[in-house]
Design an enzyme around this catalytic site. Structure first.
Site, PDB file in Angstrom:
ATOM      1  N   TYR A 286     -39.969  28.860  39.152  1.00  0.00           N
ATOM      2  CA  TYR A 286     -39.515  29.151  37.789  1.00  0.00           C
ATOM      3  C   TYR A 286     -38.868  30.533  37.809  1.00  0.00           C
ATOM      4  O   TYR A 286     -39.544  31.556  37.857  1.00  0.00           O
ATOM      5  CB  TYR A 286     -40.694  29.100  36.835  1.00  0.00           C
ATOM      6  CG  TYR A 286     -40.343  29.129  35.359  1.00  0.00           C
ATOM      7  CD1 TYR A 286     -39.021  29.147  34.907  1.00  0.00           C
ATOM      8  CD2 TYR A 286     -41.341  29.130  34.397  1.00  0.00           C
ATOM      9  CE1 TYR A 286     -38.719  29.168  33.562  1.00  0.00           C
ATOM     10  CE2 TYR A 286     -41.059  29.148  33.046  1.00  0.00           C
ATOM     11  CZ  TYR A 286     -39.745  29.168  32.621  1.00  0.00           C
ATOM     12  OH  TYR A 286     -39.454  29.204  31.284  1.00  0.00           O
TER      13      TYR A 286
ATOM     14  N   LYS B 190     -36.413  25.919  38.405  1.00  0.00           N
ATOM     15  CA  LYS B 190     -36.073  25.910  36.980  1.00  0.00           C
ATOM     16  C   LYS B 190     -35.300  27.192  36.737  1.00  0.00           C
ATOM     17  O   LYS B 190     -35.856  28.293  36.791  1.00  0.00           O
ATOM     18  CB  LYS B 190     -37.319  25.836  36.101  1.00  0.00           C
ATOM     19  CG  LYS B 190     -36.974  25.860  34.609  1.00  0.00           C
ATOM     20  CD  LYS B 190     -38.191  25.767  33.715  1.00  0.00           C
ATOM     21  CE  LYS B 190     -37.761  25.845  32.248  1.00  0.00           C
ATOM     22  NZ  LYS B 190     -38.909  25.795  31.317  1.00  0.00           N
TER      23      LYS B 190
ATOM     24  N   ILE C 261     -35.183  21.121  32.627  1.00  0.00           N
ATOM     25  CA  ILE C 261     -36.530  21.195  32.063  1.00  0.00           C
ATOM     26  C   ILE C 261     -36.358  21.952  30.758  1.00  0.00           C
ATOM     27  O   ILE C 261     -36.230  23.183  30.752  1.00  0.00           O
ATOM     28  CB  ILE C 261     -37.508  21.898  33.017  1.00  0.00           C
ATOM     29  CG1 ILE C 261     -37.603  21.133  34.343  1.00  0.00           C
ATOM     30  CG2 ILE C 261     -38.894  22.033  32.385  1.00  0.00           C
ATOM     31  CD1 ILE C 261     -38.420  21.840  35.419  1.00  0.00           C
TER      32      ILE C 261
END
Length: 298
Positions: free
Chosen positions: A140, A168, A211
């Site tokens: 992330y 992400k 996402i």
């Protein structure tokens, strides 16, 4: 080392609904999971930032994963769970707990925050986690929260690690590093759009999916957006992308997930619009503005 995972499509990081008494509402959560999967989402994310994971105790976090695991098992969908911490040993422990749920296909692990290690330190951190994690990792990358910017070369090095399935990507915009990364990806490493307002241009540049918290509100349209770019239907993708960017901008005028919860409550999908401190509920104006943008989405 975890097995490989091919990431693609739209994954929805679910909010955690609360009852009027302030408890986690498992029925509301399960209904949300099935709703977004009914509309074409490829997977869901439990215990992300949108799920207010930092405000849940351990029993509540386990309940959320239990509910999401059951829904994904029934639907054959990908379940990703937010895990990790700023320290490597604590992250190892969080990842180890995921072995309790065979339905978990990936772990979403943020770049270490606050400590601000070097790029080499970040690489060493994820190298260790990839070695011990029971599931593949999704890095992330969200530097405006972690305080840790990483350039394309650093992200590419993470993507070359066995056991790292993707990133992400929520860098707060599209810049030279974004273009450089998407132009030269390691094999098997997927970029998933993580800044909702920039989902369409990232998909146009070759992102595998997204996402996206805003996909709670228009799951089928985000799924259509990803499919349009994949099929080369640029005119439809641009039209839809601009509309969804406006929707996302409205949904993020106040700290996430307050506005999204406010809209879901107004639509009758969750019992309350409540968030936990230090977050505050969304203003009526923000909810109304987001509902207006949603109604205008083609």
């Amino acid at each position: 080392m975890a097995q490989n995972l091919s990431l693609h499509g739209i994954h929805v990081p679910l909010v955690t609904p609360f009852t009027t008494a302030g408890a986690v509402d498992p029925g509301g959560l399960e209904a949300l999971a099935h709703r977004v999967l009914d509309e074409g989402a490829d997977g869901i994310v439990a215990l992300g930032t949108t799920g207010e994971a930092a405000t849940l105790d351990e029993a509540e976090r386990d309940l959320v994963v239990d509910v999401c695991a059951r829904a994904c098992r029934e639907r054959g969908a990908v379940l990703t769970v937010g895990a990790g911490a700023s320290g490597t040993r604590a992250s190892e422990a969080a990842l180890a707990r995921l072995a309790r749920w065979p339905e978990v296909r990936a772990a979403l692990v943020a770049v270490p925050s606050f400590l601000r290690p070097s790029a080499a330190g970040v690489l060493a951190h994820f190298t260790r986690l990839a070695e011990v994690s029971p599931v593949p990792l999704i890095v992330y990358h969200i530097p405006y929260r972690t305080g840790q910017p990483l350039d394309a070369a650093a992200l590419r090095a993470l993507g070359e690690l066995p056991g790292v399935a993707g990133v992400k990507y929520a860098a707060g915009g599209i810049d030279q590093d974004t273009v450089a990364l998407l132009g030269d990806l390691p094999d098997g490493f997927a970029v998933m759009a993580g800044d909702d307002a920039y989902a369409s241009p990232l998909l146009a540049l070759g992102a595998a999916g997204g996402i996206l918290a805003s996909a709670h509100l228009a799951t089928a349209r985000f799924v259509e957006l990803a499919a349009a770019w994949r099929a080369g239907e640029a005119a439809r993708a641009r039209e839809l992308g601009h509309a969804l960017a406006r929707l996302s901008a409205a949904a993020f005028t106040e700290p996430n997930p307050a506005v999204i919860k406010g809209v879901l409550h107004a639509q009758g999908h969750i019992p309350t619009p409540d968030v936990r401190l230090p977050l505050l509920p969304a203003s009526g104006a923000a909810v109304r503005a987001t509902l207006t943008q949603l109604a205008r989405t083609p």
